[in-house]
Design an enzyme around this catalytic site. Structure first.
Site, PDB file in Angstrom:
ATOM      1  N   THR A 168       0.834  -1.205   0.000  1.00 16.56           N
ATOM      2  CA  THR A 168       0.000   0.000   0.000  1.00 16.56           C
ATOM      3  C   THR A 168       0.872   1.260   0.000  1.00 16.56           C
ATOM      4  O   THR A 168       0.494   2.279  -0.580  1.00 16.56           O
ATOM      5  CB  THR A 168      -0.980   0.014   1.192  1.00 16.56           C
ATOM      6  OG1 THR A 168      -0.245  -0.139   2.407  1.00 16.56           O
ATOM      7  CG2 THR A 168      -2.008  -1.095   1.072  1.00 16.56           C
ATOM      8  N   GLU A 183       0.556  12.389   0.909  1.00 17.04           N
ATOM      9  CA  GLU A 183       0.688  13.619   0.121  1.00 17.04           C
ATOM     10  C   GLU A 183       2.056  13.849  -0.483  1.00 17.04           C
ATOM     11  O   GLU A 183       2.171  14.497  -1.525  1.00 17.04           O
ATOM     12  CB  GLU A 183       0.246  14.809   0.978  1.00 17.04           C
ATOM     13  CG  GLU A 183      -1.228  14.632   1.328  1.00 17.04           C
ATOM     14  CD  GLU A 183      -1.811  15.663   2.255  1.00 17.04           C
ATOM     15  OE1 GLU A 183      -2.203  16.720   1.773  1.00 17.04           O
ATOM     16  OE2 GLU A 183      -1.902  15.376   3.464  1.00 17.04           O
TER      17      GLU A 183
HETATM   18 MO1  MOS Z   1      -5.143  16.224   2.441  1.00 14.15          MO
HETATM   19  S1  MOS Z   1      -5.239  17.690   0.960  1.00 14.15           S
HETATM   20  O1  MOS Z   1      -4.790  17.160   3.816  1.00 14.15           O
HETATM   21  O2  MOS Z   1      -6.750  15.610   2.426  1.00 14.15           O
END
Ligand code: MOS
Length: 739
Positions: A635, A706
């Protein structure tokens, strides 16, 4: 103790998802459920003077047409939950004002979706427009304002003397970079099913959300009812990326409609409405000024950002925060300013700030390397910092140097000629570019509960949510290791706001927040199992000292023995149905006061640009990351690869166009808003460097949701420059900008 954590286990929910058995928000049924359709404004500013509803109301199956005229009045006119940044300014039909194109102005409720949609088309809205809408960025940026704070960070930073640093520089690079509006567009659109009890004081919603507790709190405040009277359910999410991190207008509007018609109401946003009232990554204009000495050392670094925001709420894309901490530089300043416009409220979009900011900063560093005739990687190493120059704190761990080394090696960076525009393969120009990836490591308090069942299985509960990232899978792994039972004996449950509270899944913090709570609850359960084995009358381990016992493979055993002891099944079975339960609450300590916590990575990209046509291809990308301990190799790999794919989209395709006459999005569909498809993606090589970080949290895990998107756009833009000698500073890099 760790042997399951880290393994590339396949998703525990994978089979259900593939077979269509995973039930998403809009797929639930409720007795008597009816359907709502939103009507949104077609002007960017003004008032709704009149809505002719008669024709719609006369249609068969139509139960209600709700407008500002007949919407139920909400406490504080619906603003009870509107504290930025998580409590958003919403449009709940409490007045007739319109402040952006695409703002909800009516809801139509009917017995079928088709009838609701057909009736909505019969609504005639007359708007009055007293003054001109501000929908052009260039106009709005002429009078910018300082937000002061942006999601807990100060809008400006300053150390040393940038002016002096630029004056002392041998080379100075100054340029403006822009990033466009981007929309999230998860596969599953926003969807809500709302249902009240008969008395109208208890609300249950199925909501596709990144934060079940946030959705619950927002609804409770909006309707002025107790938090415990709202239940939010969300067992599966088909992607979020930030747009589902806030509870937007449609969630409360679905609940309002349900209350007004006295039936369960389903409201699913249409794809074009995904480009409307549910947030976007705002357009940014970023000014970079870098000064450097002859040896490449930065003497000054300034990063100034102007981004668009709405009339009803300030939301800041924090693009310059990366420039505060990525490079050693004594003279440094950053500013964030906002241009207020008649547009929908912008919001978090995967790596909000870091993704757009890394593009500008890492392109500017590349340009400085060109000025200095220096290798771009060597320039980065010249300005490498072992402490966070913003806070002065040491990093809890930083493996960026190793990421650069491994990435350069795997990519073959040493074959890159310094000179741009020199590599060719027939009519293809070839270029190589690189950039840095980075994202902060966040963590919030969380709570988890574990119950041992009579058959020896463990059921875990945590009020978290799985956006598709693998939370269900990795938490089962964490629990199995901590409990000493096989992962097949663990069932992890989430997505119900009545479960122990967990933070919203944003800021890449779910693994780092929830895993410690799960582990702590399971370790408490483990101690209970050992205790049970020592105290149970029929146990062969009766009265053995605690230190001599362990739990392994579903057995409580003497530490010294490889077999025997008491099976967990037998121990629980002898309790005659009495539950064995353990709970834990965990929270970060003061480690953020002692360490700066970030994940880092290095992205290398090769591009091919057609000489005559300007077509850009990205045959290969190498991304190498230092992200602490990985909970699941598979993942984790998927997360990073997905982030890189989105980075390719950001680099080459994605942009939402706003009509500068009326503020309307003109490419609000997946046909015209381009995201990468398979044919756009070449070889993606994702690697991890070992990184042991004992400070970030007990599992040493850094969030990876992210960081994957960061750095990719810059690496590609830098590669395009290297191929062609043309510097494109405005995303996306499209062929028209090259020919
Ligand atoms: Mo993320 S843009 O903090 O869901």
């Amino acid at each position: 103790m760790t042997n399951i954590v880290g393994q590339g286990l396949v998703r525990v929910d994978g089979r259900d998802k593939v077979c269509g058995r995973a039930t998403y928000a809009a797929e639930f049924e409720a007795a008597g459920m009816v359907h709502a359709v939103l009507l949104t404004s077609t002007v960017a500013r003004g008032r709704v003077e009149r809505i002719d509803t008669q024709a719609a109301e006369a249609e068969p199956g139509v139960l209600a047409v709700i407008t500002a005229r007949n919407a139920m009045p909400l406490p504080d006119r619906g603003r009870g939950a509107s504290q930025s940044p998580a409590g958003r300014a919403r449009s709940l039909l409490q007045d007739d004002s319109v402040s952006y194109n695409g703002e909800p102005v009516a809801i139509v409720v009917a017995d079928t979706l088709e009838r609701a949609a057909a009736a909505a088309r019969l609504l005639r809205v007359r708007y009055s427009q007293a003054s001109e809408a501000v929908v052009a960025f260039d106009q709005a940026k002429a009078s910018p304002h300082d937000p002061g704070q942006m999601q807990g960070r100060s809008s400006d930073s300053n150390r040393g003397n940038v002016t002096a640093g630029l004056r002392d520089a041998v080379q100075v690079h100054q340029a403006i970079y822009t990033t466009p509006i981007e929309h999230h567009n998860p596969m599953e659109p926003h969807a809500t099913i709302a249902q009240w009890n008969a008395a109208g004081d208890r609300l249950t919603v199925h909501d596709s959300t990144q934060a079940i507790s946030g959705s619950r709190d927002t609804l409770a405040k909006t309707f002025g009812i107790a938090t415990d009277n709202v239940v939010v359910l969300c067992p599966f999410v088909g992607g979020g990326f930030g747009c589902k991190g806030s509870s937007w207008s449609h969630v409360a509007l679905a609940a309002m409609a349900s209350r007004q018609v006295g039936r369960p109401v389903k409201l699913v946003l249409e794809r074009p409405q995904m480009f409307g009232s549910v947030g976007h990554r705002p357009h940014t204009e970023q000014t970079l000024s870098i000064g450097a000495a002859a040896d490449g050392q930065f003497t000054a670094l300034h990063h100034g950002v102007v981004s668009e925001t709405s009339m009803i709420e300030d939301w800041t894309e924090r693009s310059a925060v990366v420039s505060r901490m990525l490079y050693a530089c004594d003279n440094q300043s950053t500013t964030h300013r906002l241009a207020r416009m008649n547009i929908a409220v912008p919001t978090f979009t995967r790596a909000p700030g870091e993704a757009s900011g890394c593009f500008a900063l890492e392109c500017a560093v590349d340009e400085m390397a060109t000025l200095l005739a220096m290798d771009p990687l060597a320039l980065r190493l010249r300005n490498y910092t072992e402490t966070d120059p913003d806070s002065g704190l040491p990093f809890s761990s930083k493996s960026l140097r190793e990421c650069y080394r491994v990435g350069a090696e795997r990519f073959g960076w040493r074959h890159r000629p310094l000179q741009a525009g020199t590599l060719r393969d027939g009519h293809w120009r070839i270029g190589m570019g690189m950039a840095t990836a980075t994202y902060p490591t966040n963590r919030s308090p969380a709570e988890a509960l574990v119950r041992m069942m009579a058959d020896g299985a463990a059921v875990l509960q945590c009020g978290s949510q799985d956006l598709g990232t693998g939370t269900l899978t990795v938490m089962a792994q964490v629990a199995a290791d901590a409990l000493g039972i096989p992962v097949s004996r663990v069932r992890f449950e989430l997505g119900d706001s009545r479960m122990p509270k967990s933070p919203g899944s944003g800021g890449s913090q779910t693994a780092a927040s929830v895993a410690p709570a799960v582990q702590a609850a399971c370790l408490a359960m483990r101690a209970k199992l050992v205790d049970l084995a020592r105290t149970d009358g029929q146990s062969s381990l009766r009265d053995r000292p605690v230190a001599e016992l362990t739990v392994v493979d579903g057995w409580v055993r003497p530490v010294s023995a490889g077999s025997g002891g008491e099976s967990v099944n037998a121990l629980i079975g002898r309790m005659q149905g009495a539950p064995l339960e353990a709970r834990a609450q965990t929270a970060p300590g003061d480690e953020k006061k002692r360490f700066s916590m970030h994940a880092f990575g290095a992205v290398f990209a090769e591009v091919r640009v057609d000489d005559a046509l300007g077509i850009i291809r990205v045959p290969r990308i190498v991304g190498v990351y230092g992200v602490g301990n990985r909970l699941n190799a598979r993942t984790a790999h998927s997360q990073l690869m997905g982030g890189i794919v989105w980075g390719v989209g950001m680099a080459l395709f994605e942009e939402t166009w706003r009509d500068e006459r009326n503020g309307r999005y003109v490419n609000a569909s997946l046909a015209e808003y381009h995201v990468p498809v398979n044919a756009d993606i070449g070889d993606i090589d994702v690697q991890f460097v070992p990184e042991d970080d004992p400070h970030v949290n007990p599992l040493g895990v850094k969030g990876i949701g992210e960081i994957g998107i960061t750095g990719v756009a810059a690496a590609i833009a830098n590669a395009v420059y290297h191929a062609t000698g043309k510097r494109v500073r405005d995303l996306p890099v499209t062929l028209d900008k090259l020919i």
